[in-house]
Structures are given as C-alpha cells and as structure tokens.
Scaffold this active site. Structure first.
Site, PDB file in Angstrom:
ATOM      1  N   CYS A  62       0.895  -1.281   0.007  1.00 25.17           N
ATOM      2  CA  CYS A  62      -0.098   0.071   0.133  1.00 25.17           C
ATOM      3  C   CYS A  62       0.817   1.097  -0.112  1.00 25.17           C
ATOM      4  O   CYS A  62       1.933   1.245   0.634  1.00 25.17           O
ATOM      5  CB  CYS A  62      -0.676  -0.064   1.312  1.00 25.17           C
ATOM      6  SG  CYS A  62      -2.037   1.335   1.440  1.00 25.17           S
ATOM      7  N   CYS A  66       0.515   4.545   7.081  1.00 23.31           N
ATOM      8  CA  CYS A  66       0.005   4.540   8.292  1.00 23.31           C
ATOM      9  C   CYS A  66       0.815   3.899   9.143  1.00 23.31           C
ATOM     10  O   CYS A  66       1.417   2.634   8.848  1.00 23.31           O
ATOM     11  CB  CYS A  66      -1.295   3.735   8.176  1.00 23.31           C
ATOM     12  SG  CYS A  66      -2.427   4.593   7.000  1.00 23.31           S
ATOM     13  N   CYS A  69       0.569   0.153  10.090  1.00 22.07           N
ATOM     14  CA  CYS A  69      -0.126  -0.894   9.323  1.00 22.07           C
ATOM     15  C   CYS A  69       0.876  -1.753   8.819  1.00 22.07           C
ATOM     16  O   CYS A  69       1.934  -1.461   7.971  1.00 22.07           O
ATOM     17  CB  CYS A  69      -0.914  -0.304   8.362  1.00 22.07           C
ATOM     18  SG  CYS A  69      -1.695  -1.580   7.105  1.00 22.07           S
ATOM     19  N   CYS A 106     -16.506  -8.471   5.486  1.00 20.11           N
ATOM     20  CA  CYS A 106     -15.768  -7.185   5.402  1.00 20.11           C
ATOM     21  C   CYS A 106     -14.649  -7.583   4.598  1.00 20.11           C
ATOM     22  O   CYS A 106     -13.425  -7.999   5.126  1.00 20.11           O
ATOM     23  CB  CYS A 106     -15.306  -6.415   6.727  1.00 20.11           C
ATOM     24  SG  CYS A 106     -14.491  -5.086   6.355  1.00 20.11           S
ATOM     25  N   CYS A 137     -19.702  -5.475   3.444  1.00 19.91           N
ATOM     26  CA  CYS A 137     -18.774  -4.472   4.022  1.00 19.91           C
ATOM     27  C   CYS A 137     -17.487  -4.233   2.984  1.00 19.91           C
ATOM     28  O   CYS A 137     -16.878  -5.382   2.730  1.00 19.91           O
ATOM     29  CB  CYS A 137     -18.654  -4.462   5.564  1.00 19.91           C
ATOM     30  SG  CYS A 137     -17.781  -3.039   6.011  1.00 19.91           S
ATOM     31  N   CYS A 197     -19.095   2.379   8.703  1.00 13.63           N
ATOM     32  CA  CYS A 197     -18.588   1.717   9.968  1.00 13.63           C
ATOM     33  C   CYS A 197     -17.130   2.383   9.947  1.00 13.63           C
ATOM     34  O   CYS A 197     -16.503   2.612   9.238  1.00 13.63           O
ATOM     35  CB  CYS A 197     -18.131   0.281   9.307  1.00 13.63           C
ATOM     36  SG  CYS A 197     -16.818  -0.479  10.329  1.00 13.63           S
ATOM     37  N   ARG A 269     -17.892  -2.558  17.830  1.00 12.65           N
ATOM     38  CA  ARG A 269     -17.125  -3.760  17.650  1.00 12.65           C
ATOM     39  C   ARG A 269     -15.591  -3.541  18.199  1.00 12.65           C
ATOM     40  O   ARG A 269     -14.739  -2.910  18.220  1.00 12.65           O
ATOM     41  CB  ARG A 269     -16.836  -3.841  15.955  1.00 12.65           C
ATOM     42  CG  ARG A 269     -16.339  -5.341  15.589  1.00 12.65           C
ATOM     43  CD  ARG A 269     -16.078  -5.382  14.172  1.00 12.65           C
ATOM     44  NE  ARG A 269     -17.593  -5.452  13.918  1.00 12.65           N
ATOM     45  CZ  ARG A 269     -17.870  -4.832  13.008  1.00 12.65           C
ATOM     46  NH1 ARG A 269     -17.425  -3.836  12.501  1.00 12.65           N
ATOM     47  NH2 ARG A 269     -19.349  -4.844  12.624  1.00 12.65           N
TER      48      ARG A 269
HETATM   49  N1  SAM Z   1      -6.614   0.649   3.174  1.00 13.10           N
HETATM   50  C1  SAM Z   1      -8.042   0.972   3.526  1.00 13.10           C
HETATM   51  C2  SAM Z   1      -7.833   2.149   4.464  1.00 13.10           C
HETATM   52  O1  SAM Z   1      -7.113   2.403   5.409  1.00 13.10           O
HETATM   53  O2  SAM Z   1      -8.811   2.991   4.274  1.00 13.10           O
HETATM   54  C3  SAM Z   1      -8.664  -0.103   4.354  1.00 13.10           C
HETATM   55  C4  SAM Z   1      -7.952  -1.357   5.136  1.00 13.10           C
HETATM   56  S1  SAM Z   1      -7.070  -0.682   6.569  1.00 13.10           S
HETATM   57  C5  SAM Z   1      -6.098  -2.068   6.981  1.00 13.10           C
HETATM   58  C6  SAM Z   1      -8.389  -0.736   7.956  1.00 13.10           C
HETATM   59  C7  SAM Z   1      -8.200  -0.299   9.121  1.00 13.10           C
HETATM   60  O3  SAM Z   1      -7.642  -1.379   9.929  1.00 13.10           O
HETATM   61  C8  SAM Z   1      -7.251   0.873   9.571  1.00 13.10           C
HETATM   62  O4  SAM Z   1      -8.071   2.144   9.403  1.00 13.10           O
HETATM   63  C9  SAM Z   1      -6.900   0.814  10.994  1.00 13.10           C
HETATM   64  O5  SAM Z   1      -7.896   1.432  11.679  1.00 13.10           O
HETATM   65  C10 SAM Z   1      -6.906  -0.963  11.117  1.00 13.10           C
HETATM   66  N2  SAM Z   1      -5.668  -1.267  11.464  1.00 13.10           N
HETATM   67  C11 SAM Z   1      -4.664  -1.543  10.267  1.00 13.10           C
HETATM   68  N3  SAM Z   1      -3.596  -2.096  11.048  1.00 13.10           N
HETATM   69  C12 SAM Z   1      -3.841  -2.274  12.434  1.00 13.10           C
HETATM   70  C13 SAM Z   1      -3.071  -2.641  13.168  1.00 13.10           C
HETATM   71  N4  SAM Z   1      -1.700  -3.170  13.116  1.00 13.10           N
HETATM   72  N5  SAM Z   1      -3.560  -2.896  14.506  1.00 13.10           N
HETATM   73  C14 SAM Z   1      -4.879  -2.383  14.742  1.00 13.10           C
HETATM   74  N6  SAM Z   1      -5.720  -1.802  13.455  1.00 13.10           N
HETATM   75  C15 SAM Z   1      -5.102  -1.837  12.346  1.00 13.10           C
HETATM   76  C1  DTB Z   2     -11.226  -2.062  11.328  1.00 15.79           C
HETATM   77  O1  DTB Z   2     -11.429  -1.264  12.209  1.00 15.79           O
HETATM   78  N1  DTB Z   2     -10.305  -3.183  11.799  1.00 15.79           N
HETATM   79  C2  DTB Z   2     -10.333  -4.014  11.031  1.00 15.79           C
HETATM   80  C3  DTB Z   2     -11.447  -3.630   9.830  1.00 15.79           C
HETATM   81  N2  DTB Z   2     -11.626  -2.161  10.137  1.00 15.79           N
HETATM   82  C4  DTB Z   2     -10.709  -3.635   8.136  1.00 15.79           C
HETATM   83  C5  DTB Z   2      -8.897  -4.190  10.415  1.00 15.79           C
HETATM   84  C6  DTB Z   2      -7.850  -4.642  11.307  1.00 15.79           C
HETATM   85  C7  DTB Z   2      -6.637  -4.773  10.761  1.00 15.79           C
HETATM   86  C8  DTB Z   2      -5.659  -5.452  11.635  1.00 15.79           C
HETATM   87  C9  DTB Z   2      -4.171  -5.704  11.003  1.00 15.79           C
HETATM   88  C10 DTB Z   2      -4.225  -6.701  10.191  1.00 15.79           C
HETATM   89  O2  DTB Z   2      -4.465  -7.778  10.224  1.00 15.79           O
HETATM   90  O3  DTB Z   2      -3.671  -6.285   8.933  1.00 15.79           O
HETATM   91 FE1  SF4 Z   3      -2.836   1.414   3.472  1.00 17.30          FE
HETATM   92 FE2  SF4 Z   3      -2.890   0.102   5.799  1.00 17.30          FE
HETATM   93 FE3  SF4 Z   3      -3.035   2.662   5.561  1.00 17.30          FE
HETATM   94 FE4  SF4 Z   3      -4.948   0.894   4.706  1.00 17.30          FE
HETATM   95  S1  SF4 Z   3      -4.318   1.382   6.978  1.00 17.30           S
HETATM   96  S2  SF4 Z   3      -4.318   2.916   3.657  1.00 17.30           S
HETATM   97  S3  SF4 Z   3      -4.007  -0.749   3.981  1.00 17.30           S
HETATM   98  S4  SF4 Z   3      -1.380   1.542   4.850  1.00 17.30           S
END
Ligand code: SAM
Ligand code: DTB
Ligand code: SF4
Length: 328
Positions: A62, A66, A69, A106, A137, A197, A269
C-alpha cells in the site's frame, strides 16, 4: 439534566463537547460501566454479539504510510503483496465465513483509493456475496462520490473508513492522507446511502485526551456511524509502532464504555487486538457495551482468536451470536 440523560432523552446526540465526553470517560470505573450497561440494554440484547469476518481481497504494497499498518509499502514487514483476489476465491471464502456463523463479510484492500475499473470488478463480487445471504462491507481506502454511489448501486451495505485517532494525534501516525480527506470519504459514503463503519485504534502512544478526541470526532459526525470498530493496536515487527507503550486493559475498556455511552445505538465492535486479550478483558469489553467482533483465525494479515477459542469464551459467558447458519 446530565450529559448521559441528554444522550437518551433526545435520541443520539451529535453535539457532544469534549469536556462532557472526558467527564464520562473519567468516571469511577464502576459508574462508567453502570452507565454503559444501562444504555446498552436500552437498545440491544446484552447477551448477543454480532460476527463479521474479514477477508483481505488485496494484500500489502500500500502506498500510504500509516505507522500502525503491516500492509504499508513504507515499512518492511516481510508481507508479500498480492493482486486483487479473483471472484471465485472471494466467494469460496465468504461461503466458509457464513458457514461458521458470520452474518457480514468485510472485504479489505490495501489501496489508497480504488480505480474505477476496480469498482466495476467489485460490483459483481458484491452481488455474489449477497447472494449467499450475507451482509457486505468493504474497506478500500478513499472514495469519490461517484465511486461510493456505484458501490451502493451494486448493493454494498457498509463501508469501513476509520478516523483512527484524534485530529491532533493523527499527523504523528499518517502523513500521506489528511483527516479532512477521511471526513470527505465518510460524507460520500453517507450521501450514497450506505451504512457507515468508522472507528479507530487505541495503543499508538496517544494520550487519554486523544482517545476522548477520537470518540468526540466519531460522535459529532452528522450521523453516528452504524458501526464503531475499536481496535487495540496489533504491534507488527517492521512498523514504526512496533514497540509502542502498551495500554492498560482497564483504559481500553474505558474507551469501549465511553463509545457505548455517547453513541448509544451504534454497534461497538471489539476489533483488532483480541488475540492478545485475556478472556476476562474481553468479558469486560462485552460488559462495557461491545456487541460485535471479528470472527475467524485471521484479521486482514494478523492473527485473530478463531472459532474454537471464541465459541468457548462465548459459551462460558452464556452469550449468543446472531449467526444465521450456526451458533458458534
Ligand atoms: N486501506 C484501507 C484504509 O486504510 O482506508 C482499508 C484497510 S485498513 C487495514 C483498515 C483499518 O485497519 C485501518 O484504518 C486501521 O484502523 C486498522 N488497522 C490496520 N492495521 C492495524 C493494526 N496493526 N492494529 C490495529 N488496527 C489496524
Ligand atoms: C477495522 O477497524 N479493523 C479491521 C477492519 N476495520 C478492516 C482491520 C484490522 C486490521 C488489523 C491488522 C491486520 O490484520 O492487517
Ligand atoms: Fe494502506 Fe494500511 Fe493505511 Fe489502509 S491502513 S491505507 S492498507 S497503509
């Protein structure tokens, strides 16, 4: 009338002040739990929990930065990037989720925003998954108004797009996308008529005031999100937040309880981070008003407790799922 009574008297409020929310958050823990439980019971059956299953339909690589992530191309987490999964693979995974008791799937993609041709491809997939009797979702990054409308027209029920943290702390976590851009996407999703959501993450080194600021940002959206995911940071090696200070479980429960009080009709959630939580901590989260979890062994890329541990916990607690196919 106190802040809590006003929340109930006039229906969901969008005019919360930060000071009111902070006051609720800082109540003596038994008081906070009592208010959260009272409100929870008014709108929900406290013995029921809804199950959603996550499915990563496009993993890793990506362009966003973030800091939490594992899927960001800015961090070296060893994750292999994939292309968008094909229709059959998605349908098979969705069927398995349904057969394990999930009522919603989702589908998440590691994109900054989808291309129009992705939206066209996803339209068919939404129809397929709905055909299994599941709610749908998606979480695909930023959307234009037209893309949101196209997803809605294809039957998408929910769109997940998180604010993640307070407006003040946000710039310490993400530089490639602004808070305002997130709010704009949320507005497009609302305007298109989809359910929203939207939640955030606890455990990124934020202060209590940042947690209150995040809840305030969620609760003062023009309409409360139908679903509010509260994630506990999953620390992943290679991400900048790999060694962030751990949050005390009671402080996490306070975030859940406060969200429940100020957004009384929303599903709250208990999202990422359950793998590292004790049964007692999860039980407290349910007692504080959490009424939905992600089921299955994987979130998007990181581990989740899985059906065996979840069914044992829910049985011990005497709680039921709203799963149509089978009770966990
Ligand atoms: N890429 C899209 C975005 O960020 O808009 C959707 C997928 S992203 C993985 C969705 C959400 O997962 C993020 O906004 C964040 O709140 C959560 N998330 C990602 N990595 C995480 C982590 N290591 N621990 C907890 N929540 C995480
Ligand atoms: C949200 O708030 N938590 C979910 C879902 N929306 C998409 C994602 C959590 C991702 C946790 C890190 C991972 O498994 O990559
Ligand atoms: Fe990309 Fe992860 Fe950020 Fe979603 S949360 S925009 S997958 S870097």
């Amino acid at each position: 009338m106190n802040a809590y009574d006003r929340s109930l008297a006039g229906g969901p409020r969008s005019d919360w002040t930060r000071a009111e929310i902070r006051k609720i958050h800082d109540l003596p823990f038994p008081e906070l739990l009592f208010h959260a439980q009272e409100i929870h019971r008014r709108f929900f059956d406290p013995s029921r929990v809804q199950l959603s299953t996550l499915l990563s339909i496009k993993t890793g690589g990506c362009p966003e930065d973030c800091a939490y992530c594992p899927q960001s191309a800015h961090h070296d987490t060893g994750l292999k990037a994939t292309k968008l999964l094909d229709r059959d693979a998605i349908l098979t995974a969705a069927r398995e989720a349904r057969d394990s008791g999930a009522t919603r799937v989702c589908m998440g993609a590691a994109w900054r925003s989808p291309k129009d041709r992705d939206i066209a491809e996803l339209s068919g997939i939404i129809g397929d998954v709905k055909g299994l009797g599941l709610e749908t979702c998606m979480t695909l990054g930023m959307l234009t108004g037209r893309q949101a409308q196209a997803l809605k027209d294809s039957g998408l029920d929910y769109y997940n797009h998180n604010l993640d943290t307070s407006p003040e702390f946000y710039g310490k976590v993400i530089l490639t996308r602004t808070y305002q851009e997130r709010l704009d996407t949320l507005e497009h999703v609302r305007d298109a008529g989809m359910s929203v959501c939207c939640g955030g993450i606890v455990g990124m080194g934020e202060t209590v005031e940042d947690r209150v600021g995040m809840i305030h940002a969620l609760a003062t959206l023009p309409k409360h999100p139908e679903s509010v995911p509260i994630n506990l940071l999953v620390q992943v090696k290679g991400t900048p937040l790999d060694a962030a200070a751990r949050v005390h479980p009671i402080d996490f429960v306070r975030t859940i309880a406060t969200s429940r009080v100020v957004m009384p009709r929303s599903m709250v959630r208990l999202s990422a981070g359950r793998e590292d939580m004790s049964d007692e901590m999860q039980a407290l989260c349910f007692a504080a008003g959490a009424n939905s979890i992600f089921s299955g062994e994987r979130l998007l890329t990181t581990p989740n407790p899985g059906d065996d541990r979840d069914s044992a916990l829910l049985a011990r607690l005497g709680m039921k799922t709203d799963g149509a196919a089978k009770t966990l």
